[in-house]
Design a protein around this motif. Structure first.
Motif, short mmCIF file in Angstrom:
data_model
loop_
_atom_site.label_atom_id
_atom_site.label_comp_id
_atom_site.label_asym_id
_atom_site.label_seq_id
_atom_site.Cartn_x
_atom_site.Cartn_y
_atom_site.Cartn_z
N MET A 1 -5.69 -4.55 -8.10
CA MET A 1 -4.64 -5.25 -8.24
C MET A 1 -4.47 -6.46 -9.18
O MET A 1 -5.69 -6.79 -9.52
N HIS A 123 3.91 -1.22 -4.76
CA HIS A 123 2.58 -1.13 -4.81
C HIS A 123 2.01 -2.25 -4.83
O HIS A 123 0.70 -2.47 -4.34
N GLY A 124 2.44 -3.61 -5.44
CA GLY A 124 1.68 -4.73 -5.39
C GLY A 124 1.58 -5.43 -3.82
O GLY A 124 0.60 -6.02 -3.59
N ARG A 126 1.51 -3.57 -1.20
CA ARG A 126 0.38 -2.73 -0.55
C ARG A 126 -0.84 -3.35 -0.83
O ARG A 126 -1.81 -3.55 -0.30
N ASN A 127 -1.10 -3.54 -2.44
CA ASN A 127 -2.47 -4.39 -2.57
C ASN A 127 -2.59 -5.62 -2.12
O ASN A 127 -3.70 -5.82 -1.59
N ASP A 130 -3.73 -4.91 1.61
CA ASP A 130 -4.95 -4.45 1.69
C ASP A 130 -6.11 -5.71 1.19
O ASP A 130 -7.01 -5.63 1.84
N TYR A 131 -5.72 -6.56 0.09
CA TYR A 131 -6.54 -7.57 0.07
C TYR A 131 -6.85 -8.57 1.12
O TYR A 131 -7.90 -9.06 1.46
N ARG A 168 2.37 3.80 0.07
CA ARG A 168 2.87 3.58 -1.37
C ARG A 168 4.03 4.56 -1.81
O ARG A 168 4.21 5.78 -1.32
#
Length: 268
Positions: A1, A123-124, A126-127, A130-131, A168
């Protein structure tokens, strides 16, 4: 990330001002996604820091909040900006209860101008999701600001993406297992059959088919009863050929025609 810390983007009081309240509960339900709700134009990445600082000033000086309202923000280039982070309660979800319940991740797109997130931004985001789950106490729930609060945020493109589970870009979904014979009819989605009008026809088609099947089963049940009745009459002195002829007649009487054309025309 690609995480941009508060210090890196030049946040006012980058260690978080004392007014930003710590979360009181030990876990968040999940993550709510947001958009800006105003016009937004894309920009080169070296200007994204300026915009996040501008947004912080608006929230603090204009809204009277203790800090920028979001837990994290994601620019169109896929960088994740630390807002209030994982430990401090956001002020973006609508009220104290909603702010306490879920983290708030804002994608830098607007209600006009740039309204659809870029692939890098997804994508960011999604990161960031997840973070929040791996490093913060966030559960698996995922939705939008509009869930539980009267608003159009985060806009339809982001909301639809969230409700799909935030896949994603370019990811291929795992195909569903083939239905068994028992659930073939339940698995057939007539509303996905070319369109609503065609789906209505398909639904009528299936109902007609079911009626024909039910009628055939009734006939077969009648045949079974006839055969059982004949079998009970068998004895040592019964003529076999006579029994066979009787069974054949019972078949004709009970079934009439076994070969059924599914369109409704019966064939001999």
């Amino acid at each position: 990330m690609k995480l941009v810390s508060r210090a890196a983007w030049g946040a006012r009081g980058y260690r978080l001002p004392s007014g930003a309240t710590l979360y009181s509960s030990s876990r968040r339900r999940g993550v709510k996604l947001h958009y800006l709700g105003t016009a937004y134009s894309d920009r080169s990445h070296d200007r994204c820091d300026d915009y996040v600082r501008q947004l912080q000033a608006q929230h603090m000086d204009g809204n009277g909040w203790s800090d920028i309202g979001y837990s994290f923000l994601v620019c169109t280039h896929g960088y994740v900006y630390e807002g209030r982070g994982l430990r401090r309660r956001n002020s973006a979800n609508g009220n104290t209860t909603l702010n306490e319940q879920d983290y708030a991740v804002c994608l830098l797109v607007g209600s006009s101008g740039l309204t659809r997130p870029t692939d890098a931004q997804l994508h960011g985001a999604r990161n960031a999701i997840d973070y929040c789950r791996s490093e913060g106490p966030a559960g698996t729930w995922l939705g939008g600001h509009r869930d539980g609060y009267a608003t159009s945020c985060p806009g339809d493109p982001i909301y639809v993406w969230a409700k799909k589970g935030a896949p994603r870009p370019g990811a291929t979904s795992t195909p569903a297992p083939a239905p068994s014979e028992e659930d073939d009819m339940e698995a057939f989605d007539v509303w996905a059959y070319k369109g609503k009008d065609e789906a209505t026809d398909a639904y009528a088609y299936l109902r007609g088919t079911n009626r024909k099947v039910d009628a055939l089963l009734t006939q077969v049940a009648g045949l079974s009863a006839a055969v059982q009745s004949l079998a009970s009459q068998l004895g040592d002195d019964v003529d076999t050929e006579q029994v066979v002829a009787a069974v054949q007649q019972a078949i004709r009487d009970a079934v009439i025609q076994v070969d059924v054309d599914i369109t409704g025309t019966q064939t001999a």
